[in-house]
Design an enzyme around this catalytic site. Structure first.
Site, PDB file in Angstrom:
ATOM      1  N   GLN A  94       0.843  -1.202   0.000  1.00 37.59           N
ATOM      2  CA  GLN A  94       0.000   0.000   0.000  1.00 37.59           C
ATOM      3  C   GLN A  94       0.877   1.251   0.000  1.00 37.59           C
ATOM      4  OE1 GLN A  94      -2.809   0.339   3.275  1.00 37.59           O
ATOM      5  NE2 GLN A  94      -3.899   2.046   2.289  1.00 37.59           N
ATOM      6  N   VAL A  96      -0.784   4.499  -1.079  1.00 37.95           N
ATOM      7  CA  VAL A  96      -1.700   5.613  -0.816  1.00 37.95           C
ATOM      8  C   VAL A  96      -2.629   5.165   0.320  1.00 37.95           C
ATOM      9  CG1 VAL A  96      -3.532   7.074  -1.730  1.00 37.95           C
ATOM     10  CG2 VAL A  96      -1.585   6.464  -3.186  1.00 37.95           C
ATOM     11  N   HIS A 100      -8.382   1.743  -1.401  1.00 37.85           N
ATOM     12  CA  HIS A 100      -8.753   1.737  -2.820  1.00 37.85           C
ATOM     13  C   HIS A 100      -8.700   0.325  -3.360  1.00 37.85           C
ATOM     14  CE1 HIS A 100      -4.466   2.583  -2.301  1.00 37.85           C
ATOM     15  NE2 HIS A 100      -4.258   1.853  -3.381  1.00 37.85           N
TER      16      HIS A 100
HETATM   17  P1  AMP Z   1      -1.293   1.062  -3.725  1.00 38.45           P
HETATM   18  O1  AMP Z   1       0.150   0.620  -3.947  1.00 38.45           O
HETATM   19  O2  AMP Z   1      -2.256  -0.095  -3.685  1.00 38.45           O
HETATM   20  O3  AMP Z   1      -1.421   1.996  -2.547  1.00 38.45           O
HETATM   21  O4  AMP Z   1      -1.685   1.825  -5.032  1.00 38.45           O
HETATM   22  C1  AMP Z   1      -1.689   3.204  -5.169  1.00 38.45           C
HETATM   23  C2  AMP Z   1      -2.096   3.456  -6.598  1.00 38.45           C
HETATM   24  O5  AMP Z   1      -2.521   4.788  -6.700  1.00 38.45           O
HETATM   25  C3  AMP Z   1      -0.933   3.269  -7.600  1.00 38.45           C
HETATM   26  O6  AMP Z   1      -1.316   2.316  -8.586  1.00 38.45           O
HETATM   27  C4  AMP Z   1      -0.755   4.670  -8.187  1.00 38.45           C
HETATM   28  O7  AMP Z   1      -0.415   4.659  -9.546  1.00 38.45           O
HETATM   29  C5  AMP Z   1      -2.114   5.290  -7.944  1.00 38.45           C
HETATM   30  N1  AMP Z   1      -2.132   6.739  -7.819  1.00 38.45           N
HETATM   31  C6  AMP Z   1      -1.350   7.520  -7.029  1.00 38.45           C
HETATM   32  N2  AMP Z   1      -1.690   8.818  -7.168  1.00 38.45           N
HETATM   33  C7  AMP Z   1      -2.719   8.855  -8.055  1.00 38.45           C
HETATM   34  C8  AMP Z   1      -3.492   9.908  -8.622  1.00 38.45           C
HETATM   35  N3  AMP Z   1      -3.286  11.194  -8.306  1.00 38.45           N
HETATM   36  N4  AMP Z   1      -4.463   9.581  -9.513  1.00 38.45           N
HETATM   37  C9  AMP Z   1      -4.672   8.289  -9.850  1.00 38.45           C
HETATM   38  N5  AMP Z   1      -3.973   7.260  -9.360  1.00 38.45           N
HETATM   39  C10 AMP Z   1      -3.009   7.531  -8.474  1.00 38.45           C
END
Ligand code: AMP
Ligand code: ZN
Length: 142
Positions: A94, A96, A100
């Site tokens: 993770q 962000v 999600h």
């Molecule tokens: P995770 O590693 O599961 O936390 O995934 C975070 C995801 O958020 C990654 O695939 C990123 O490419 C995506 N991400 C980060 N910032 C943004 C943004 N501003 N808009 C769309 N996707 C994003």
């Protein structure tokens, strides 16, 4: 949450390519897609991880992901299958910290994948692991 990029997207103060906008859930394209069409479904109410997520919001996130996965298969994109993926915690990847659900369209030779363990543990090991998880679930797991 003020420093959360997905809250900013929900608030409309950061850009996003929105696919679905419902009262409690938003879906938008991932900026670094694993495959073409990779998108994210988020609850509008901030929750940093699964432990903080209202189960009703979780159900709505999943329902939206399921609907989008079905739509992807009948879309103009090349889609032979779909992975739903959620990273909870740093060790799980993770990055962000606003929950999600990744919706990842798949084609036969797209190169994306999760590697399964080639060897099955013994039944004793599986039963022991199941015991440990059942204990943590308490009466819910009975
Ligand atoms: P995770 O590693 O599961 O936390 O995934 C975070 C995801 O958020 C990654 O695939 C990123 O490419 C995506 N991400 C980060 N910032 C943004 C943004 N501003 N808009 C769309 N996707 C994003
Ligand atoms: Zn947030």
């Amino acid at each position: 949450m003020s420093d959360c990029i997905f809250c900013a997207i929900v608030a409309g103060t950061a850009p996003a390519s929105v696919v679905l906008d419902e009262s409690d859930v938003l879906a938008f394209m991932d900026i670094r897609p694993f495959t073409p069409g990779h998108l994210l479904v988020v609850p509008k109410r901030h929750a940093s991880g699964l432990a903080q997520l209202d189960p009703e919001d979780g159900a709505k996130v999943f329902a939206a992901g399921q609907r989008i996965a079905t739509a992807l298969r009948s879309s103009a994109l090349p889609v032979d299958g779909v992975n739903l993926f959620l990273a909870d915690g740093v060790a799980a990847g993770q990055e962000v910290f606003h929950v999600h659900l990744h919706v990842v369209p798949r084609t036969a030779r797209d190169g994306f994948g999760v590697r399964a363990n080639a060897q099955s543990p013994t039944r004793t090991v599986l039963d022991g692991t199941a015991d440990a998880i059942r204990s943590a679930l308490g009466s819910d797991g009975a």
